[in-house]
Design an enzyme around this catalytic site. Structure first.
Site, PDB file in Angstrom:
ATOM      1  N   ASP A  52       0.940  -0.896   0.133  1.00 58.20           N
ATOM      2  CA  ASP A  52      -0.245   0.233   0.377  1.00 58.20           C
ATOM      3  C   ASP A  52       0.884   0.816   0.519  1.00 58.20           C
ATOM      4  OD1 ASP A  52       0.764  -0.022   2.628  1.00 58.20           O
ATOM      5  OD2 ASP A  52      -1.042  -0.368   3.528  1.00 58.20           O
ATOM      6  N   SER A  53       2.200   0.917  -0.044  1.00 56.15           N
ATOM      7  CA  SER A  53       2.752   2.300  -0.399  1.00 56.15           C
ATOM      8  C   SER A  53       3.014   2.940  -1.706  1.00 56.15           C
ATOM      9  CB  SER A  53       4.500   2.165  -0.198  1.00 56.15           C
ATOM     10  OG  SER A  53       4.680   0.407  -0.780  1.00 56.15           O
ATOM     11  N   ASP A  91      -1.193  -6.115  -0.307  1.00 57.94           N
ATOM     12  CA  ASP A  91      -1.743  -5.089   1.033  1.00 57.94           C
ATOM     13  C   ASP A  91      -2.870  -5.302   0.710  1.00 57.94           C
ATOM     14  OD1 ASP A  91       0.861  -4.889   2.811  1.00 57.94           O
ATOM     15  OD2 ASP A  91       1.214  -2.848   1.872  1.00 57.94           O
ATOM     16  N   LYS A 121      -1.040  -9.536   3.362  1.00 59.81           N
ATOM     17  CA  LYS A 121      -0.582  -9.047   3.875  1.00 59.81           C
ATOM     18  C   LYS A 121      -1.720  -8.062   4.505  1.00 59.81           C
ATOM     19  CE  LYS A 121       3.201  -6.406   3.798  1.00 59.81           C
ATOM     20  NZ  LYS A 121       2.412  -4.805   4.643  1.00 59.81           N
ATOM     21  N   GLU A 123      -1.409  -5.295   8.246  1.00 65.97           N
ATOM     22  CA  GLU A 123      -1.084  -5.087   9.398  1.00 65.97           C
ATOM     23  C   GLU A 123      -1.834  -5.330  10.988  1.00 65.97           C
ATOM     24  OE1 GLU A 123       0.094  -0.950   8.492  1.00 65.97           O
ATOM     25  OE2 GLU A 123       0.839  -1.240   7.022  1.00 65.97           O
ATOM     26  N   GLU A 190       9.295  -4.531  10.615  1.00 67.41           N
ATOM     27  CA  GLU A 190       9.249  -2.791   9.769  1.00 67.41           C
ATOM     28  C   GLU A 190       9.875  -2.091  11.402  1.00 67.41           C
ATOM     29  OE1 GLU A 190       6.711  -1.410   7.584  1.00 67.41           O
ATOM     30  OE2 GLU A 190       7.939   1.364   7.092  1.00 67.41           O
TER      31      GLU A 190
HETATM   32  O1  KIV Z   1       3.411  -0.970   1.366  1.00 73.31           O
HETATM   33  C1  KIV Z   1       4.903  -2.090   1.816  1.00 73.31           C
HETATM   34  O2  KIV Z   1       5.649  -1.641   0.680  1.00 73.31           O
HETATM   35  C2  KIV Z   1       4.896  -1.969   2.890  1.00 73.31           C
HETATM   36  C3  KIV Z   1       6.355  -2.877   3.024  1.00 73.31           C
HETATM   37  C4  KIV Z   1       7.500  -1.444   3.049  1.00 73.31           C
HETATM   38  C5  KIV Z   1       7.023  -3.978   4.174  1.00 73.31           C
HETATM   39  O3  KIV Z   1       4.446  -3.035   3.431  1.00 73.31           O
END
Ligand code: KIV
Length: 272
Positions: A52-53, A91, A121, A123, A190
């Site tokens: 989600d980055s 994510d 994934k 969080e 992280e």
């Molecule tokens: O969203 C992302 O890029 C991440 C990584 C930094 C692990 O969760």
């Protein structure tokens, strides 16, 4: 659906577990689009995260909170189309799994069905245990994410190192054991102290993947745009830049502008 190439052996969740078992480090990177994902996959990483980055590096938002499930599916679908070997993890975006476990399951199913990705994934630890177990019960592999969890940035108030204090470190270890116990196949750690990463990685059998978490994780992940030096401003201590693509691209584009204005592009050979 992923690209099916019979002569290429695909990486699965079992592959990365076997890598931890034999002490081989796991290389992971983010990707968000078809062209970049193809390069990352061909270079040989084991795991590609459609993070989600994307909210930051693709859309220019300050945080990861605004990205939607439809936007994540768009990015994931583009990545899956390009990838022949790596395990593709996506994510679940902010707001798509915290409400209740049914909503979490629906979000995970949409991502798996509509993008063709291989895992999701999420969080968090104990507070999202129900969501994780419900997704796992549908046969969807889940990767955890502990430590600095950017979807909680407004709770933390800062992107600084997490779990430096004993209480937070103890909770992180407990959360990681819970993720292992319920059946997550891996966990991202992280921005936590290196010594804690070592302790956690030795305490669980599932692979840990670190970012800003020191050398003791079973694997490492970076945001692709950071590794390639596309964003000049982002310079955290944990980041190693392997290229200056910002410089390379700026030079290439400046040369193109010069050639257009100087009328040397296109020349006769470049014309019909
Ligand atoms: O969203 C992302 O890029 C991440 C990584 C930094 C692990 O969760």
């Amino acid at each position: 659906m992923s690209v099916h190439t019979p002569d290429i052996k695909r990486v699965t969740t079992h592959t990365i577990q076997e890598m931890k078992n034999r002490g081989e480090k796991i290389s992971c990177l983010t990707a968000y689009d078809y062209s970049m994902a193809g390069i990352v996959d061909a270079a040989g990483v084991e795991l590609i995260l459609v993070g989600d980055s994307a909210s930051n590096v693709m859309a220019g938002h300050e945080t990861t909170l605004p990205i939607t499930i439809d936007q994540m599916i768009y990015h994931a679908t583009s990545v899956v189309r390009a990838v022949k070997r790596a395990l593709v993890v996506v994510d679940l975006p902010f707001g798509s799994y915290q409400g209740n476990s049914r909503e979490a399951l629906n979000s995970a199913i949409r991502i798996m069905k509509e993008s063709g990705a291989h895992a999701v994934k999420l969080e968090g630890g104990l507070e999202i245990k129900d969501s994780i177990t419900r997704i796992l019960s549908a046969g969807v592999p889940v990767m955890g994410h502990l430590g600095l969890t950017p979807q909680s940035i407004y709770k933390f108030g800062t992107y600084t190192v997490r779990a430096k204090q004993e209480a937070e470190a103890a909770k992180l270890l407990e959360d990681c054991k819970m993720l292992e116990e319920v059946g997550c196949f891996s966990v991202v750690l992280e921005k936590i102290p290196s010594a804690l990463t070592k302790k956690v990685s030795e305490s669980v059998t599932i692979p840990t993947v670190g970012i800003g978490a020191g050398p003791h994780a079973d694997g490492q992940i970076l945001v692709l745009h950071d590794l390639l030096g596309i964003n000049k401003e982002f310079k955290p201590r944990f980041l190693r830049r392997y290229a200056d693509l910002n410089g390379v691209m700026t030079d290439a584009i400046s040369n193109y502008i010069k050639d257009v204005k100087g009328k040397s592009f296109p020349n006769e050979q470049e014309s019909y």
